[in-house]
Design a protein around this motif. Sequence first.
Motif, short mmCIF file in Angstrom:
data_model
loop_
_atom_site.label_atom_id
_atom_site.label_comp_id
_atom_site.label_asym_id
_atom_site.label_seq_id
_atom_site.Cartn_x
_atom_site.Cartn_y
_atom_site.Cartn_z
N ALA A 35 0.84 -1.20 0.00
CA ALA A 35 0.00 0.00 0.00
C ALA A 35 0.87 1.24 0.00
O ALA A 35 2.05 1.20 0.34
CB ALA A 35 -0.93 0.01 1.22
N ASN A 39 -5.65 6.67 -0.42
CA ASN A 39 -6.99 6.15 -0.17
C ASN A 39 -7.48 5.43 -1.41
O ASN A 39 -7.59 6.04 -2.48
CB ASN A 39 -7.95 7.29 0.20
N SER A 40 -7.76 4.15 -1.27
CA SER A 40 -8.22 3.36 -2.41
C SER A 40 -9.73 3.18 -2.42
O SER A 40 -10.26 2.47 -3.25
CB SER A 40 -7.53 1.98 -2.41
N ALA A 45 -8.67 5.55 -6.88
CA ALA A 45 -7.67 5.41 -5.82
C ALA A 45 -6.62 6.50 -5.99
O ALA A 45 -6.22 6.82 -7.11
CB ALA A 45 -7.02 4.04 -5.89
N ASP A 67 -4.91 4.49 3.75
CA ASP A 67 -4.72 3.05 3.57
C ASP A 67 -3.62 2.44 4.44
O ASP A 67 -3.50 1.22 4.49
CB ASP A 67 -4.40 2.74 2.10
N CYS A 127 -1.28 -0.69 -6.93
CA CYS A 127 -2.09 -0.26 -5.79
C CYS A 127 -3.24 0.65 -6.17
O CYS A 127 -4.23 0.73 -5.46
CB CYS A 127 -1.19 0.44 -4.76
N CYS A 128 -3.09 1.36 -7.29
CA CYS A 128 -4.15 2.30 -7.69
C CYS A 128 -5.12 1.72 -8.70
O CYS A 128 -6.12 2.36 -9.04
CB CYS A 128 -3.52 3.57 -8.28
N THR A 130 -8.02 -0.08 -9.70
CA THR A 130 -9.26 -0.59 -9.10
C THR A 130 -10.21 -1.12 -10.15
O THR A 130 -11.40 -1.32 -9.87
CB THR A 130 -9.96 0.52 -8.29
N HIS A 196 -4.02 9.58 -10.51
CA HIS A 196 -4.09 8.95 -9.19
C HIS A 196 -3.14 9.58 -8.17
O HIS A 196 -3.00 9.07 -7.07
CB HIS A 196 -3.78 7.46 -9.31
N ASP A 251 -4.17 -2.86 -1.33
CA ASP A 251 -4.15 -3.52 -2.63
C ASP A 251 -3.67 -4.94 -2.49
O ASP A 251 -2.61 -5.20 -1.95
CB ASP A 251 -3.21 -2.75 -3.58
#
Length: 466
Positions: A35, A39-40, A45, A67, A127-128, A130, A196, A251
Amino acid sequence: MARPSIVPIALTLDDRTGYTLWAPPWEEDGEEWQAFLGNSEGETAVVHLFPTPAALAAYCRTSTDHDLADHPVWPVVAGLGAADVTPDDDHRYDLDGVYDVVADNPDRWAVEELAATFEMTGRLAECCDTAPDDEDDDEDETAFESVAELMAAPEVAMLGLGIDAFVGRAGEEAWIRLGGTVDELWEDVLEELEEHLDWTGAGTVDPDDYPPAAESAAVVDDGADLDDADVDDAVPDTAAPDDADETGARDDTRGDDTAAAAVPTSTISSSSRLSADPAAVAAAAGFWEGVGILPVEVVVPEGAGLTLRCYVEDAARFLGADREVFLFHTPAELTAFVRGEEDHDLTEIASWPEVAETGTTPLPVDQDRYDLVEVADVLAEVADGAAGLVDHSVLVQPVEGVRDLAEYAGLTRVEELLGTGTPLGQAVARAERDPRAALRAEDAARLTGPWDELVGEVSAALVFRD
């Protein structure tokens, strides 16, 4: 898997540098996670970026709506100051500079920089991203198509092999293909990432607060050790309300075929005494690598000094004589000695005449800095309760320098202290095998005495010249 950790990083994009935190992959409940400070939740995200380490530290002290709030070591991070969340040189990623790097001829620093930058780019995308998985499709959808295409390029994978992958005719052609891949994809990659990246620090700062990237680097280099008042004043109090969500979406990176990089997690600042503009260091590196004689910095309790080193039939040879290494307090003092007439062990090196005549300043790159004092400080802090913030990688580079110095000076006691059956030897072997393994308090306490003896042996072979 190594103990969970959180690492400060810096991203430079569009001529501004933002500071944030990254939690390298860790295992929890049988699953692997990673992470960023962001904030996801929601449609997009985001990763929160801040104009200074002080602003980042202030946010960490006052907010849990992100996160990393439920990361195992977050309570420790929330109490850190600006200096502790200032990234080291290995965790600064210049996304603006990628074009310039691939435009030049490859060297080990260029290859390592690109490999690190592309890997962090991939981590951010992981991680970003989504985009929902579609079980009916052969391939999962992704919001980062250009990133995925870049990471799948064979030439990008070759970066992990080091400079050897780009030597010779085939290597030159691979480097050219890499440049073509970057020209084709990098602008699209940056556009995908930019969506992002939150340059408002979760609403605590204004994008106009960011100075130009070069100015930002100078400010951090000159003033990272801010006091608590500086940190508290850096951004407004943005403490999360009592009902803030502290679960922190993370993530899930299960099934990722990309091996996680071995990265240090020490938040203790280097005690290196030499301050130089990174651009100047990079400019000088071309000459020194070309002649095969490299500037080296060594930091011991007696002080920090510069010298020169090369390898003759894989054996280290330093600027010195009679098994003593000459150290100089400044690049100017080293340059003056090099231009003099005194005999030493490098005068017979074929490229020495070029060194003696050059006007290029002897500035060591980060890989050729060996701070033995920092290791002692780290061991003391870990033994005193800083366990979890430092991993075994803190030993790797200093020990490389120690072994070179011991080989040149004939320091048999150093080799004994680093033997396979000794506490230091076992710790170094662990560092080489699993650099991200956390350094425990009991390990550090066991290593303090042997390390101090080792530093004393090395220091005896160093001669500071006026």
